[in-house]
Design a protein around this motif. Structure first.
Motif, short mmCIF file in Angstrom:
data_model
loop_
_atom_site.label_atom_id
_atom_site.label_comp_id
_atom_site.label_asym_id
_atom_site.label_seq_id
_atom_site.Cartn_x
_atom_site.Cartn_y
_atom_site.Cartn_z
N LEU A 113 -10.41 -2.04 0.65
CA LEU A 113 -9.88 -1.12 1.66
C LEU A 113 -8.61 -0.43 1.20
CD1 LEU A 113 -10.50 -3.41 4.74
CD2 LEU A 113 -11.67 -1.26 4.23
N ALA A 114 -8.14 -0.78 0.00
CA ALA A 114 -6.94 -0.14 -0.50
C ALA A 114 -7.16 1.37 -0.53
CB ALA A 114 -6.62 -0.64 -1.90
N ARG A 115 -6.20 2.10 -0.09
CA ARG A 115 -6.27 3.56 -0.08
C ARG A 115 -7.34 4.13 0.82
NH1 ARG A 115 -3.96 4.47 -5.93
NH2 ARG A 115 -2.78 2.60 -5.62
N SER A 116 -7.89 3.34 1.71
CA SER A 116 -8.88 3.89 2.63
C SER A 116 -8.17 4.51 3.82
CB SER A 116 -9.81 2.78 3.12
OG SER A 116 -9.07 1.84 3.88
N ARG A 174 5.68 6.05 6.35
CA ARG A 174 5.36 5.51 7.67
C ARG A 174 6.63 5.25 8.46
NH1 ARG A 174 -0.03 3.73 7.89
NH2 ARG A 174 0.37 3.17 10.05
N LEU A 179 -6.70 2.66 6.03
CA LEU A 179 -6.54 1.59 7.00
C LEU A 179 -5.27 0.81 6.64
CD1 LEU A 179 -8.32 0.38 9.33
CD2 LEU A 179 -8.96 -1.40 7.70
N GLU A 198 0.82 -1.22 0.00
CA GLU A 198 0.00 0.00 0.00
C GLU A 198 0.85 1.26 0.00
OE1 GLU A 198 -3.69 0.14 -0.33
OE2 GLU A 198 -3.61 1.21 1.57
#
Lengths: 596, 590, 338
Positions: free
Chosen positions: C247-250, A349, C252, A296
């Motif tokens: 949920l990618a890029r949410s 992060r 979380l 991500e």
């Protein structure tokens, strides 16, 4: 005209020049409008006029489309392949309920691919200024600066330490992502303007900076970042641990370095991905990219991740390397599991290794791609702690008069498009310092416009993804088959239809609006608002609307251009023709040659 | 294998194309060989806002009534459709737009309301329509495409009826609508491949059958035309207006005329004038208009002038519930107005009867020289049924007038007291036969006479005449195995379909029950009705009114020993309510 | 203040355990369970028997509406969450509906994994996770006689048994280094191969699938490192991956699954994850861990619910169930290798 398209500025000091139905504004409120409402152009470090070049391509004007790129970005064919695409991240078409962003980057490539052999490059030259500048480094920043200084009328000598110009584009990006003939052609079109190119000259050893400063009116250091960061963990000197950048440069210069069957790449950037994919092409069986955070948090494009995975690259997350294992040759890497910590100011992060969680992944080769820095070059002037010349990010000046820095050499590793923009800005600054004159200036160009032939159904065309060579086995026949096949003219045309053309600005003339709300009925989303108050900031830029549902409080029906998808439905149903369209663009004006 | 019996609903806001979509479903399924009963409900406002719902019950048996539950809901406006969730059957299918232009909150979401068993078929109606045709006008067609694909309706049946409907509007419109339909069909085939819910089994039954979709109102209009209507006078009122609209289009082509009058009083006055002159004419109204007409209707009774008055009942009293159905004008139709003013009142129970009775009413009016009231109701007027194209028999169209013999020339008496009470009739222009039309009590010659003997005699003549009409009126029809019955259900008007469905179901469950359909409301066949009642242990009379108006009229035939079942909901009578009452009565009697 | 609203994404064992645990411990909170599939909760372990025809479709299902109604739990099936805005605490369903929540438990489960290099051939492969998948198998099996199983995991063994029961010819292509959910030890590999061969199944090993080509509606040609074969159906069994792409890029934190701490709390307050979409750091095995199996899921669902209500129950990492499928013991209740 001005009144209709102008968000009035409270400061009101900037002057507007009106030429026919075109006006130019340098009002901060208008720049603010652009960044909110034409997000792609503002997100591009070079301010590429994206709606305009997509529209040109739609009209079949590949050459025009190419030129619209090239006037701010000297390497459209290159960037049409390997740009990091900050524009696509903010493309309105990518908003949650609207689908996916327009494939802006690959439309650029199509413009480059399909411009005709008879395409004429548009170059605007200023009169000779009688000055000479030496640029150190023929990477994207140096090339962009060389181009701009030359067209301004300043004589440029471009010194390149390697055998060929291009910098990281040539030595840091594999051919399967960037074919060399494209790169050579675009560099050639800069050099042929009259740039004196000297390759194989390493400044600092072959020639001193002081010497250059004596010979030229100014020196611009754009030498890039070529020193790979080391892991700095035990075992990092074992045989089989290879700095990724060295590995890439070895391959791009024709080498075929020895690589094991089982390869770990440590790092998270484009270089890590290039290393992994090159390793596969050199015969590695299992290649994994080991990253400290998660997939991500990666900052490479989604395409890059997808293609790497398709080729069989694994991405393993939440692991920090602690030790390279092996006697003489590398046998593996010991990692600690990590936890994601808080988000740091730079957006990344914080990584917290978990004590006691060590584990070893076996490896025959370890490629490290955890970053790179500028190589210190012997020169006068103030240096940072690593001995690299420091410059002012606004003026590009070092502590030494007439010695400037730009590009990655100044900022550390960045993107190609940032480097090009940095090179151009440095060039403009040098020219101004040397001559006392401004040559180019950014302004908001406002022009009356008509609703276009865009059809509402085009909004539902799915994004065209770049076709790639599949199945992946076919990519490995030789090491440098370009993976991305490029759009066909038809495909690029279809993709160009998707662009909302956010440079169009829709506005309701409140004095003629009869509040019938027909426009709201046909609005495709909540883009037209019943507004009690328009909120502005200290520059007069619109920052929001106070909406109301009570008729008594409605003071205006307003089109929120940050929500508007430019479908034109409102304009078509308006019974009083009170909705007007204008075209607003960030443009660079030539100040010394009259008006654009 | 159980037959097909599916109720499909389309729900949307005015302007969504709801009614059009419902109409296409009816047409397509009818063309496919199914029986179809459709009923639309729309808001009370003259033009407007608010919810439109079309319901279509589709089956392979003849459909007699609407069902309470809906099996397929096509939502063109989710906020409106939320109100339809309670009528959804278990495992029903719901089609809705899953990409509305803005986010919907949970409170306003249809998907949030339905049971988990409801099969959700979310489709981007608007997007698909825009993508296919450049405009979202065809989103209702896109929805139909989804319905066809999921529920197993061959798409060609829709394509054909779409072509029929939109071809007159030009190739461009037709093309856009066909494309929208196909887009929905293809989308559903692709996305719901695993969940297709074929409801209309045996695709071979989709062989074209010659049937037409007719609403009660159109059947009435067509009946009037076929009967040779010359003049129509009226004043618009829901739910009778479509009759006037239809005739306004059709009648002038046939040399007739439609004239909108300033109110209902002048309408009936003009109808009587035309009747007096010998032309077939009619008016159509609803309760409030009928009330205004009553004084002149009794004039028609007294002066013995033929007239046809259609009373399309709606919820009352007064303005009441203009767009809801009710059966509460029976007493007004039979008894409304001053004096002993008997007139013929007939009430169809389905669309075919709407046609047949309208045709017949002109003949009856002529033969018995009296106003004839045809009593329908909102549900009957607005529902559509598919039926073979109705045609009138020559005999029913034929003139009903009994004209005097030439021999009577000179001694002609307009109100001659005959055995049947029917006096041979003269109309203006008949040489030697003095015509007359007087509201005063009169002698056989038509001159005023208030003497006790004369009023007795003439009242008796008029009464005898109307009672005599019974011979020409349709007899009650019994639906039973005959013999002794535990429960006999008697009914009239649109409710009778519900009664028959309930009785059929009860019979199929082995109950000894029967139904009696009464269409001649006045005069009525007391002997037939009485005989039926005497064979039944209990008599149940369901009516859509509060006071039990038919029961009031006929229950004396059984010493007032009848069970009334009255609903005044404004909605069609649910068969299930009748069935459960039947079962209660059977149980109580056992 | 508005009523508390706990939303549970998913309709599997973890989700339902969480929902009913919430209700047991809080009679006031509004509870909504959102399941992506149209079916009620079912027993995935019975799907192979359903394919074999030895279990009826209705016996697959555990849940029906009644218990939810009794407990005042809103159950929504066939509705997919496509986005969660953790800042405004709203989630968005596929049909553009927005639901506000005060607490959220993500228990959206896992889906069959297709290795990325094979994704281009995804349409040519069948997986088995849901009743809808099983119906696909049943439809397709009506037309073919031979089936190639690629990869290998516990489900594939039960399915193989079902296919043999139906009289189909089965070829097993043991691919790569893992027999999901555990890495292939040589003993395990031999054990699996031996049992398969005993049953008359052809076992092939290869390291790479090169290409798949659709020959006809009922035939696929598969080319591997070592051989080329034509089969009727190709079943892909590469284990599961958490179904968390939405949920990618949410904002979380997710890696393979939703990253949670030992209390199953995610990186966002009042948001928990449970079941086989949650990725927990397991101090016992010193690694990240995603649970498998019904019992684990129920346990995690309960834990998440209790913690959402304010408890601090750490996830039970001691549990170590032995999955025994088709005579092969697999000593794990989690997976770590991806």
């Amino acid at each position: 005209m001005n009144e209709t398209h102008h968000h009035p500025s409270k400061t009101g000091t900037q002057e507007r020049v009106v030429v026919k139905d075109v006006s130019y504004s340098t009002d901060p409120a208008d720049f603010a409008y652009m960044s909110l409402n034409v997000p792609c152009q503002s997100a591009c470090p070079a301010y590429t006029n994206i709606p305009a070049y997509i529209r040109a391509l739609y009209e079949g004007e590949y050459g025009t489309s190419y030129e619209l790129n090239r006037m701010v970005n000297v390497l459209p064919g290159v960037l049409g392949r390997i740009c990091s695409r900050p524009c696509e991240e903010v493309c309105r078409h990518g908003e949650p309920e609207l689908g996916k962003p327009v494939n802006i980057c690959h439309i650029k490539r199509a413009a480059s691919d399909f411009k005709t052999a008879g395409h004429i490059y548009l170059e605007k030259f200023f009169a000779p200024q009688g000055k000479r500048v030496c640029i150190v480094g023929a990477g994207p920043a140096g090339l962009a600066a060389a181009h701009d200084l030359t067209t301004i009328g300043i004589e440029v000598t471009l010194l390149e330490a390697f055998d060929e110009p291009g910098g990281m584009l040539r030595y840091g990006i594999p051919e399967f992502r960037l074919p060399r003939e494209i790169l050579n052609a675009e560099i050639g079109s800069i050099v042929r303007l009259g740039v004196t190119m000297e390759t194989g000259v390493r400044v600092g050893s072959d020639v001193s900076v002081e010497d250059l400063l004596n010979r030229y009116d100014a020196v611009l250091m754009a030498a890039g970042c070529y020193v790979a960061k080391e892991l700095e963990i035990p075992g990092d000197t074992l045989s089989g641990v290879i700095p990724g950048l060295d590995f890439v440069m070895d391959v791009t210069t024709g080498g075929t370095p020895e690589i094991g069957k089982n390869v770990l790449v440590i790092g998270a950037g484009f270089t890590a991905f290039d290393c992994a994919r090159m390793a596969l092409r050199l015969g590695a069986d299992d290649v994994a990219i080991c990253i400290r955070a998660t997939e991500e948090e990666l900052r490479v494009t989604q395409d890059e991740i997808l293609e790497a995975k398709r080729e069989g690259v694994q991405i393993k997350g939440l692991m920090a390397s602690r030790r390279v294992v092996g006697r003489d040759n590398v046998e593996g890497v010991e990692f600690l599991r990590t936890r994601l910590g808080d988000r740091l100011p730079n957006g990344k992060r914080k990584i917290v290794p978990i004590e006691g969680s060590q584990f070893i992944l076996p490896a025959d080769s370890v490629l490290t791609a955890i970053g790179q820095g500028a190589e210190p070059i012997v020169s006068p002037g103030e240096k940072d702690r690593r001995g690299v010349l420091k410059g002012d990010p606004m003026t590009f000046l070092t502590s030494v008069p007439n010695l400037y820095v730009t590009g990655d050499f100044m900022t550390g590793p960045s993107t190609v498009i940032e480097s090009i923009a940095g090179g151009r800005r440095a060039a403009e600054r040098i020219a101004e310092d040397l001559t006392g004159k401004k040559f180019r200036e950014w302004a908001v160009r406002i022009e009356e416009a008509q609703v276009t032939d865009r059809q509402r159904e085009w909004d539902y065309i799915p994004r065209s993804e770049m076709p790639t060579v599949l199945p992946v086995q076919d990519r490995f026949k030789t090491g440098n088959i370009e993976v991305e096949k490029g759009f066909s003219p038809e495909r690029s045309h279809i993709e160009s239809q998707r662009c909302y053309l956010c440079y169009l600005h829709y506005e309701i003339d409140i004095s003629r609006c009869i509040y019938c709300r027909y426009c709201i009925d046909v609005a495709p989303r909540d883009c037209i608002k019943l507004v009690n108050e328009v909120v502005t900031d200290e520059n007069g830029a619109v920052t929001g609307f106070v909406e109301t549902t009570s008729w008594e409080d409605v003071n205006a029906v307003v089109i929120d251009n940050s929500r508007c998808i430019r479908c034109g439905e409102c304009l078509r149903v308006c019974p009083t023709d009170c909705i007007s369209v204008s075209k607003v663009e960030l443009v660079e004006r030539m100040l010394q040659t009259g008006r654009d | 294998m159980p037959g097909v019996d599916v109720t499909v609903e389309v729900c949307g806001m005015a302007g969504d194309g709801t009614i059009a979509a419902g109409g296409l479903i009816n047409e397509a399924m009818s063309a496919g060989g199914f029986s179809v009963l459709g009923f639309d409900s729309y808001p009370a406002e003259i033009r407007g806002f608010g919810r439109c719902v079309t319901r279509s019950r589709i089956g392979d048996e003849e459909i007699l009534a609407m069902e309470d539950e809906t099996h397929v809901l096509i939502s063109l406006n989710d906020q409106q459709s939320i109100s339809r969730v309670p009528v959804l059957a278990k495992d029903s299918a719901l089609f809705f737009d899953n990409n509305p232009p803005t986010y919907v909150t949970e409170e306003k979401s249809l998907a949030a309301e339905v049971d988990p068993e409801t099969m959700l078929f979310g489709m981007p109606f608007s997007d698909l329509a825009v993508e296919a045709a450049g405009t979202d006008r065809g989103r209702n067609l896109t929805a139909l495409g989804g319905f066809a694909a999921v529920c197993g309706v061959p798409p060609d049946f829709f394509r054909r009826v779409i072509t029929k409907k939109f071809k007159p509007k030009g190739e461009k419109v037709l093309d856009a609508n066909l494309k929208s339909f196909d887009a929905g069909y293809d989308y559903a085939k692709e996305h719901f491949a695993a969940r297709l819910k074929t409801m209309f089994v045996e695709p071979e039954r989709f062989e074209g059958r010659e049937r037409v979709m007719l609403s009660g109102n159109l059947a009435i209009g067509k009946g009037a035309l076929d009967a040779g209507l010359k003049l129509y006078f009226g004043y618009p009122i829901t739910p009778a207006t479509p009759i006037m609209e239809y005739l306004a289009k059709m009648l002038p082509e046939r040399g007739g005329a439609v004239i909108q009058m300033e109110d209902e009083i002048s309408s009936i006055g003009a109808v009587l004038g035309a009747g007096f002159a010998g032309a077939r004419s009619m008016t159509a109204t609803s309760g409030p208009g009928f009330a205004l007409m009553t004084e002149l209707i009794t004039h028609g009774v007294m002066a013995e002038i033929p007239a046809v008055i259609l009373n399309a009942q709606r919820g009352g009293p007064s303005t009441g519930l203009p767009t809801k159905t009710e059966q509460s004008d029976l007493q007004a139709a039979v008894f409304g107005g001053p004096g002993d003013s008997g007139r013929i009142v007939i009430a169809p129970t389905n669309v075919a009867e709407c046609y047949a009775f309208t045709v017949k009413s002109f003949q009856l009016a002529e033969k018995y020289q009296t106003p004839v009231v045809v009593l329908t109701d909102f549900f009957l007027d607005n529902r559509v049924e598919n039926l073979p194209m109705p045609e009138a028999a020559e005999d029913d169209i034929a003139g009903g007038n009994i004209f005097p013999d030439d021999s009577a020339k000179g001694s002609y008496r307009r109100y001659l007291d005959t055995e049947t009470g029917i006096s041979p009739r003269s109309v203006p222009g008949m040489e030697g036969f003095t015509f007359s039309a007087t509201g005063l009590e009169h002698t056989e010659r038509g001159t005023p006479d208030y003497s006790p003997d004369n009023h007795m005699k003439m009242s008796d003549k008029r009464h005898r005449k109307i009672q005599g009409a019974l011979a020409d009126l349709p007899e009650p029809r019994e639906f039973s195995p005959g013999g002794k019955l535990d429960v006999g259900v008697v009914g009239w008007g649109s409710t009778f379909g519900s009664i028959l469905e309930a009785v059929n179901t009860a019979q199929s469950r082995g109950l000894k029950v029967g139904a009696l359909k009464i269409t001649a409301i006045f005069p009525y066949h007391g002997d037939v009705i009485g005989e039926f009642m005497s064979r039944c242990s209990r008599i149940l009379i369901p009516e859509l009114n509060h006071s039990g108006q038919l029961a009031n009229l006929i229950s004396h035939l059984r010493g007032n020993d009848v069970v009334r079942l009255n609903l005044a909901t404004g909605m069609p009578f649910p068969p299930s309510a009748i069935l459960s009452r039947i079962e209660e009565l059977v149980k109580a009697g056992a | 203040m508005a009523q508390e609203h706990c939303v549970i994404i998913g309709n599997g064992p973890a989700a339902n355990a969480a929902a009913f645990t919430l209700r047991e411990n809080d009679s006031d909170v509004r509870i909504t369970v959102i399941g992506e599939e149209c079916d009620h909760q079912y027993r995935p372990d019975l799907l192979p028997d359903y394919i074999a025809g030895t279990v009826a479709e209705e016996d697959l299902f555990i849940g029906r509406s009644e218990p939810y109604k009794q407990c005042d739990i809103k159950l929504r099936l066939g509705q997919r969450v496509v986005n969660v805005d953790f800042q405004s605490r709203e989630l968005v369903l596929e049909h553009n509906e927005m639901i506000r929540f005060t607490g959220l438990i993500i228990a959206c489960g896992a889906k069959p994994r297709i290795p990325e290099p094979l994704e281009v051939f995804e349409d040519l492969m069948l997986t088995l996770k849901t009743p809808a998948d099983a119906r696909d198998w049943i439809d397709r099996l009506a037309h073919v006689d031979d089936v190639l199983i690629v990869g290998g995991d516990l489900t594939s063994l039960s399915l193989t048994r079902a296919l043999l029961h139906l009289g189909k010819r089965v070829t097993f292509l043991i691919n790569g280094g893992s027999f999901w959910p555990v890495p292939f030890s040589s003993e395990l590999r031999d054990e699996v191969a031996r049992r398969l061969i005993e049953r008359g199944i052809e076992v092939t090993e290869c390291s790479k699938i090169r290409r798949m080509v659709k020959v006809s509606d009922h035939a696929v040609e598969v080319r591997t490192d070592c051989r080329t074969m034509t089969v009727g159906i190709l079943g892909a069994f590469f284990g599961l991956v958490p179904n968390v792409k939405f949920l990618a890029r949410s904002g979380l934190d997710i890696e393979r699954g939703v990253l949670v701490d030992e209390y199953l709390k995610t990186s966002v307050d009042n948001v928990y994850a449970a079941g086989d979409c949650a990725q927990v750091y397991h101090p016992g095995i010193h690694d990240y861990w995603v649970s498998i199996g019904y019992a684990n899921a129920v346990e995690l669902g309960k834990t998440a619910a209790l913690n959402l209500l304010g408890d601090m129950v750490p996830v039970n990492v001691e549990r170590e169930s032995i999955l025994k499928i088709d005579g092969i013991n697999v000593n794990t209740s989690w997976w770590t290798e991806f």
